[in-house]
Design a protein around this motif. Structure first.
Motif, PDB file in Angstrom:
ATOM      1  N   ARG A 272       0.968  -0.972   0.054  1.00 38.28           N
ATOM      2  CA  ARG A 272       0.175   0.031  -0.036  1.00 38.28           C
ATOM      3  C   ARG A 272       0.866   1.163   0.042  1.00 38.28           C
TER       4      ARG A 272
ATOM      5  N   ASP B  98      -1.878   7.539  10.812  1.00 42.19           N
ATOM      6  CA  ASP B  98      -2.930   6.553  10.265  1.00 42.19           C
ATOM      7  C   ASP B  98      -2.442   5.181   9.557  1.00 42.19           C
ATOM      8  N   VAL B  99      -1.245   5.345   8.949  1.00 50.02           N
ATOM      9  CA  VAL B  99      -0.921   4.217   8.254  1.00 50.02           C
ATOM     10  C   VAL B  99      -0.164   3.213   9.296  1.00 50.02           C
TER      11      VAL B  99
ATOM     12  N   SER C 238      -3.058   1.236  10.829  1.00 49.09           N
ATOM     13  CA  SER C 238      -3.601   0.305   9.963  1.00 49.09           C
ATOM     14  C   SER C 238      -2.650  -0.934  10.064  1.00 49.09           C
TER      15      SER C 238
ATOM     16  N   ASP D 136      -3.362  -2.894  12.756  1.00 50.41           N
ATOM     17  CA  ASP D 136      -4.563  -3.703  12.677  1.00 50.41           C
ATOM     18  C   ASP D 136      -4.451  -4.877  11.640  1.00 50.41           C
TER      19      ASP D 136
ATOM     20  N   ALA E 284      -3.273  -4.520   8.523  1.00 52.25           N
ATOM     21  CA  ALA E 284      -3.630  -4.207   6.927  1.00 52.25           C
ATOM     22  C   ALA E 284      -2.498  -4.578   5.950  1.00 52.25           C
TER      23      ALA E 284
END
Length: 325
Positions: free
Chosen positions: A201, A219-220, A223, A226, A228
């Motif tokens: 990403r 934010d990254v 993620s 989490d 991602a």
């Protein structure tokens, strides 16, 4: 919108990096620091913005241009300056110099001299974190030149396949030593598109805007925690000084005329000062404290002992050979 306290902390950390490296540049001609130095003056916003989203439990690995990453991650200033002087009190015992820094206490695992060399180390750390079911992430700092190394493709592919919690933080300062990006990459190619093609990403953010870098990275990183999967952030920025050393090298002609001046006009530190307009008393006090810290670090480094010859074989994997071996 960031709160003012956090913005002031970002500014403080940028000032720490800038003033420390300016001091290194001033002292370097005295020949007390005998290791090569690769300075990040002009690139402070990228390092500080990324590290603002990391905790001490998160790990980071870096490149030959590592001072800013080390300091922004919370690395010990005294130990850095002592390491540059080759002293026993240095962060690597005086054995590593500028390009080999480590402060495990704050999660700064290592920096290495070979371009791309720390990328698989960081990916391996992220694999370890995943296997341990840790919430920690790993940040791999790299430059635009490192994406041209085969190990980047191999490590990034592995990270994508395993969905590892690793952030590739790419400081794109446009140059690999003296070769501009246009001489090394096809016209029109975006590094973010290259990263996406591998399975990462990817985002691009202004590498001279510390608040924008910090917001995106927060934010990254969330993620990544989490699950991602791995991420790539490209941060266009610019180094002001020579590739290796303390001096200006604009006279060499490898930079187009006016390019350096144009980037200096976008000084990330001055832009931050103009944007948040800190109280004059706060700024004066901060500058004074940092100047004292940096001066004290140099004084302590000069007074510190060199490593003992008897310790020459400490830290190696095998004992030295005996005469009858």
């Amino acid at each position: 919108m960031m709160n003012r306290e956090f913005s002031l902390q970002l500014l403080h950390d940028m000032l720490l990096v800038r003033r420390s490296e300016e001091a290194i540049a001033r002292h370097y001609p005295q020949q007390q620091m005998r290791c090569p130095v690769h300075l990040s003056i002009g690139q402070e916003a990228a390092a500080v913005g990324i590290c603002a989203a990391l905790t001490h439990q998160d790990q980071a690995v870096s490149t030959h241009r590592s001072h800013a990453h080390y300091l922004a991650k919370g690395g010990d200033l005294d130990a850095l300056i002592a390491e540059l002087h080759g002293k026993a009190t240095g962060c690597c015992g005086g054995r590593g110099g500028s390009m080999h820094l480590s402060d495990r206490r704050v999660g700064f695992l290592a920096s290495t001299a070979i371009v791309g060399n720390s990328i698989p180390v960081g990916v391996g750390m992220a694999l370890s974190q995943q296997l341990k079911r840790s919430q920690a992430v790993t940040c791999v700092f790299l430059g635009d030149g490192a994406v041209e190394e085969g190990v980047f493709y191999e490590a990034a592919n592995f990270a994508a396949v395993r969905r590892l919690p690793v952030l590739f933080a790419c400081e794109n300062n446009r140059y690999s030593v003296y070769a501009g990006l246009e001489k090394r990459q096809p016209a029109g190619r975006k590094l973010t598109a290259l990263a996406e093609g591998i399975g990462l990403r990817a985002w691009e953010v202004d590498g001279n805007d510390v608040e924008a870098v910090a917001e995106l990275t927060a934010d990254v990183v969330a993620s990544l925690r989490d699950g991602a999967g791995p991420a790539f952030i490209e941060m266009p920025t610019y180094r002001w000084l020579e590739h290796c050393g303390h001096a200006d090298d604009d006279h060499l002609g490898y930079r187009p005329e006016g390019e350096l001046a144009a980037w200096q006009a976008r000084d990330p530190l001055m832009a931050m000062l103009a944007r948040i307009q800190p109280d004059a008393a706060w700024l004066a006090a901060t500058e004074s404290v940092l100047a004292q810290r940096i001066d004290a670090a140099f004084q302590r480094a000069l007074a510190a002992p060199y490593p003992s010859p008897a310790s020459a074989f400490d830290g190696i994997y095998a004992s030295p050979l005996q005469e009858n071996d």
